[in-house]
Design a protein around this motif. Structure first.
Motif, PDB file in Angstrom:
ATOM      1  N   GLY A  93       2.613  15.887   0.413  1.00  0.00           N
ATOM      2  CA  GLY A  93       2.479  15.563  -1.004  1.00  0.00           C
ATOM      3  C   GLY A  93       3.292  14.358  -1.433  1.00  0.00           C
ATOM      4  N   ALA A  94       4.265  13.957  -0.625  1.00  0.00           N
ATOM      5  CA  ALA A  94       5.083  12.783  -0.963  1.00  0.00           C
ATOM      6  C   ALA A  94       4.230  11.520  -0.891  1.00  0.00           C
ATOM      7  CB  ALA A  94       6.266  12.675  -0.012  1.00  0.00           C
ATOM      8  N   VAL A  95       4.528  10.572  -1.768  1.00  0.00           N
ATOM      9  CA  VAL A  95       3.879   9.263  -1.746  1.00  0.00           C
ATOM     10  C   VAL A  95       4.902   8.274  -1.191  1.00  0.00           C
ATOM     11  CG1 VAL A  95       2.825   7.444  -3.132  1.00  0.00           C
ATOM     12  CG2 VAL A  95       2.366   9.842  -3.670  1.00  0.00           C
ATOM     13  N   VAL A  96       4.531   7.602  -0.105  1.00  0.00           N
ATOM     14  CA  VAL A  96       5.467   6.706   0.584  1.00  0.00           C
ATOM     15  C   VAL A  96       4.837   5.326   0.773  1.00  0.00           C
ATOM     16  CG1 VAL A  96       6.605   8.619   1.784  1.00  0.00           C
ATOM     17  CG2 VAL A  96       4.684   7.461   2.870  1.00  0.00           C
ATOM     18  N   ASP A  97       5.708   4.352   1.018  1.00  0.00           N
ATOM     19  CA  ASP A  97       5.212   2.994   1.261  1.00  0.00           C
ATOM     20  C   ASP A  97       5.859   2.355   2.486  1.00  0.00           C
ATOM     21  OD1 ASP A  97       7.774   2.484   0.386  1.00  0.00           O
ATOM     22  OD2 ASP A  97       7.167   1.298  -1.347  1.00  0.00           O
ATOM     23  N   ASP A  98       6.465   3.183   3.353  1.00  0.00           N
ATOM     24  CA  ASP A  98       7.160   2.625   4.515  1.00  0.00           C
ATOM     25  C   ASP A  98       6.582   3.058   5.858  1.00  0.00           C
ATOM     26  OD1 ASP A  98       7.993   5.260   4.306  1.00  0.00           O
ATOM     27  OD2 ASP A  98      10.103   4.830   4.653  1.00  0.00           O
ATOM     28  N   ILE A  99       5.343   3.545   5.866  1.00  0.00           N
ATOM     29  CA  ILE A  99       4.706   3.891   7.132  1.00  0.00           C
ATOM     30  C   ILE A  99       4.367   2.591   7.860  1.00  0.00           C
ATOM     31  CG2 ILE A  99       2.703   4.966   8.236  1.00  0.00           C
ATOM     32  CD1 ILE A  99       2.548   6.863   5.839  1.00  0.00           C
ATOM     33  N   PRO A 100       4.738   2.482   9.138  1.00  0.00           N
ATOM     34  CA  PRO A 100       4.410   1.267   9.881  1.00  0.00           C
ATOM     35  C   PRO A 100       2.901   0.993   9.872  1.00  0.00           C
ATOM     36  CG  PRO A 100       5.993   2.578  11.101  1.00  0.00           C
ATOM     37  CD  PRO A 100       5.525   3.425   9.942  1.00  0.00           C
ATOM     38  N   THR A 101       2.546  -0.242   9.600  1.00  0.00           N
ATOM     39  CA  THR A 101       1.140  -0.650   9.483  1.00  0.00           C
ATOM     40  C   THR A 101       0.328  -0.258  10.710  1.00  0.00           C
ATOM     41  OG1 THR A 101       1.855  -2.495   8.121  1.00  0.00           O
ATOM     42  CG2 THR A 101      -0.352  -2.638   9.039  1.00  0.00           C
ATOM     43  N   SER A 102       0.908  -0.363  11.882  1.00  0.00           N
ATOM     44  CA  SER A 102       0.172  -0.055  13.110  1.00  0.00           C
ATOM     45  C   SER A 102      -0.161   1.430  13.242  1.00  0.00           C
ATOM     46  CB  SER A 102       0.957  -0.517  14.330  1.00  0.00           C
ATOM     47  OG  SER A 102       2.237   0.092  14.355  1.00  0.00           O
ATOM     48  N   LEU A 103       0.520   2.302  12.510  1.00  0.00           N
ATOM     49  CA  LEU A 103       0.249   3.741  12.575  1.00  0.00           C
ATOM     50  C   LEU A 103      -0.767   4.211  11.534  1.00  0.00           C
ATOM     51  CD1 LEU A 103       3.877   5.138  13.067  1.00  0.00           C
ATOM     52  CD2 LEU A 103       2.176   4.562  14.815  1.00  0.00           C
ATOM     53  N   ILE A 104      -0.989   3.425  10.505  1.00  0.00           N
ATOM     54  CA  ILE A 104      -1.822   3.851   9.383  1.00  0.00           C
ATOM     55  C   ILE A 104      -3.256   4.205   9.787  1.00  0.00           C
ATOM     56  CG2 ILE A 104      -2.847   3.079   7.197  1.00  0.00           C
ATOM     57  CD1 ILE A 104      -0.088   1.748   6.638  1.00  0.00           C
ATOM     58  N   PRO A 105      -3.973   3.374  10.554  1.00  0.00           N
ATOM     59  CA  PRO A 105      -5.357   3.745  10.911  1.00  0.00           C
ATOM     60  C   PRO A 105      -5.441   5.088  11.634  1.00  0.00           C
ATOM     61  CG  PRO A 105      -4.969   1.438  11.415  1.00  0.00           C
ATOM     62  CD  PRO A 105      -3.631   2.036  11.062  1.00  0.00           C
ATOM     63  N   ARG A 106      -4.513   5.341  12.536  1.00  0.00           N
ATOM     64  CA  ARG A 106      -4.515   6.604  13.286  1.00  0.00           C
ATOM     65  C   ARG A 106      -4.236   7.788  12.360  1.00  0.00           C
ATOM     66  NH1 ARG A 106      -0.917   6.657  18.500  1.00  0.00           N
ATOM     67  NH2 ARG A 106      -2.466   5.096  18.966  1.00  0.00           N
ATOM     68  N   LEU A 107      -3.262   7.634  11.466  1.00  0.00           N
ATOM     69  CA  LEU A 107      -2.924   8.727  10.542  1.00  0.00           C
ATOM     70  C   LEU A 107      -4.048   8.994   9.548  1.00  0.00           C
ATOM     71  CD1 LEU A 107       0.821   7.841   9.915  1.00  0.00           C
ATOM     72  CD2 LEU A 107      -0.061   9.764  11.250  1.00  0.00           C
ATOM     73  N   LEU A 108      -4.715   7.938   9.088  1.00  0.00           N
ATOM     74  CA  LEU A 108      -5.876   8.119   8.203  1.00  0.00           C
ATOM     75  C   LEU A 108      -6.999   8.850   8.928  1.00  0.00           C
ATOM     76  CD1 LEU A 108      -5.986   4.635   6.441  1.00  0.00           C
ATOM     77  CD2 LEU A 108      -5.608   6.839   5.308  1.00  0.00           C
ATOM     78  N   ALA A 135       0.833  -1.200   0.000  1.00  0.00           N
ATOM     79  CA  ALA A 135       0.000   0.000   0.000  1.00  0.00           C
ATOM     80  C   ALA A 135       0.869   1.253   0.000  1.00  0.00           C
ATOM     81  CB  ALA A 135      -0.910   0.006   1.211  1.00  0.00           C
ATOM     82  N   ARG A 136       0.386   2.276  -0.687  1.00  0.00           N
ATOM     83  CA  ARG A 136       1.087   3.554  -0.751  1.00  0.00           C
ATOM     84  C   ARG A 136       0.165   4.643  -0.220  1.00  0.00           C
ATOM     85  NH1 ARG A 136       1.785   1.162  -5.701  1.00  0.00           N
ATOM     86  NH2 ARG A 136       0.386   2.656  -6.621  1.00  0.00           N
ATOM     87  N   TYR A 137       0.770   5.646   0.386  1.00  0.00           N
ATOM     88  CA  TYR A 137       0.011   6.725   0.999  1.00  0.00           C
ATOM     89  C   TYR A 137       0.632   8.068   0.650  1.00  0.00           C
ATOM     90  CZ  TYR A 137      -2.007   2.910   3.555  1.00  0.00           C
ATOM     91  OH  TYR A 137      -2.652   1.740   3.851  1.00  0.00           O
ATOM     92  N   ARG A 138      -0.232   9.057   0.399  1.00  0.00           N
ATOM     93  CA  ARG A 138       0.213  10.435   0.178  1.00  0.00           C
ATOM     94  C   ARG A 138       0.140  11.149   1.521  1.00  0.00           C
ATOM     95  NH1 ARG A 138      -2.955  11.789  -3.529  1.00  0.00           N
ATOM     96  NH2 ARG A 138      -1.473  11.561  -5.230  1.00  0.00           N
ATOM     97  N   ARG A 195      -4.723   7.117   1.152  1.00  0.00           N
ATOM     98  CA  ARG A 195      -4.250   5.999   0.335  1.00  0.00           C
ATOM     99  C   ARG A 195      -4.283   6.398  -1.135  1.00  0.00           C
ATOM    100  NH1 ARG A 195      -4.706  -0.163   1.219  1.00  0.00           N
ATOM    101  NH2 ARG A 195      -3.948  -0.873  -0.793  1.00  0.00           N
ATOM    102  N   VAL A 196      -3.256   5.987  -1.880  1.00  0.00           N
ATOM    103  CA  VAL A 196      -3.210   6.235  -3.320  1.00  0.00           C
ATOM    104  C   VAL A 196      -3.059   4.899  -4.028  1.00  0.00           C
ATOM    105  CG1 VAL A 196      -2.279   8.565  -3.123  1.00  0.00           C
ATOM    106  CG2 VAL A 196      -0.718   6.664  -3.314  1.00  0.00           C
ATOM    107  N   GLU A 197      -3.578   4.842  -5.224  1.00  0.00           N
ATOM    108  CA  GLU A 197      -3.580   3.583  -5.960  1.00  0.00           C
ATOM    109  C   GLU A 197      -2.534   3.522  -7.067  1.00  0.00           C
ATOM    110  OE1 GLU A 197      -5.386   0.994  -5.051  1.00  0.00           O
ATOM    111  OE2 GLU A 197      -6.310   2.156  -3.454  1.00  0.00           O
ATOM    112  N   ASN A 198      -2.312   4.613  -7.779  1.00  0.00           N
ATOM    113  CA  ASN A 198      -1.515   4.524  -9.010  1.00  0.00           C
ATOM    114  C   ASN A 198      -0.289   5.410  -9.042  1.00  0.00           C
ATOM    115  OD1 ASN A 198      -3.327   2.675 -10.194  1.00  0.00           O
ATOM    116  ND2 ASN A 198      -4.723   4.357 -10.656  1.00  0.00           N
ATOM    117  N   GLU A 199       0.254   5.768  -7.900  1.00  0.00           N
ATOM    118  CA  GLU A 199       1.446   6.613  -7.877  1.00  0.00           C
ATOM    119  C   GLU A 199       2.589   5.847  -7.245  1.00  0.00           C
ATOM    120  OE1 GLU A 199       1.183  10.700  -6.651  1.00  0.00           O
ATOM    121  OE2 GLU A 199      -0.974  10.632  -6.872  1.00  0.00           O
ATOM    122  N   ALA A 200       3.768   6.013  -7.802  1.00  0.00           N
ATOM    123  CA  ALA A 200       4.951   5.358  -7.261  1.00  0.00           C
ATOM    124  C   ALA A 200       5.425   6.131  -6.029  1.00  0.00           C
ATOM    125  CB  ALA A 200       6.057   5.342  -8.304  1.00  0.00           C
TER     126      ALA A 200
END
Length: 76
Positions: free
Chosen positions: A41-56, A2-5, A63-68
């Motif tokens: 604005g950066a798209v990253v893929d290294d955010i720890p999984t346990s932090l994602i729900p809180r940050l969202l 998963a990738r996130y902006r 979450r982004v689908e088609n950006e590197a």
């Protein structure tokens, strides 16, 4: 993967053990956190999984689908 902006500039730990300790309420020195900083604005893929729900939920990432993921710059 998963990738996130990032919607804000964000510093986050990338060491799994440090994240677990932080979530347990422990004070972890910054040198042990292996922190990564990325600008808004950066798209990253290294955010720890346990932090994602809180940050969202707080509106700090989306979450982004088609950006590197952003590439590290070696300038300077």
């Amino acid at each position: 993967m998963a990738r996130y902006r990032l919607l804000i500039g964000l510093s986050y730990p990338t060491d799994r053990r440090a994240v677990q300790r932080l979530l347990a309420g422990e004070d972890v020195p910054s040198v042990e956190r292996a922190e990564h900083y990325a600008e808004a604005g950066a798209v990253v893929d290294d955010i720890p999984t346990s932090l994602i729900p809180r940050l969202l939920a707080k509106g700090r990432i989306e979450r982004v689908e088609n950006e590197a993921p952003a590439q590290e710059s070696n300038d300077g």
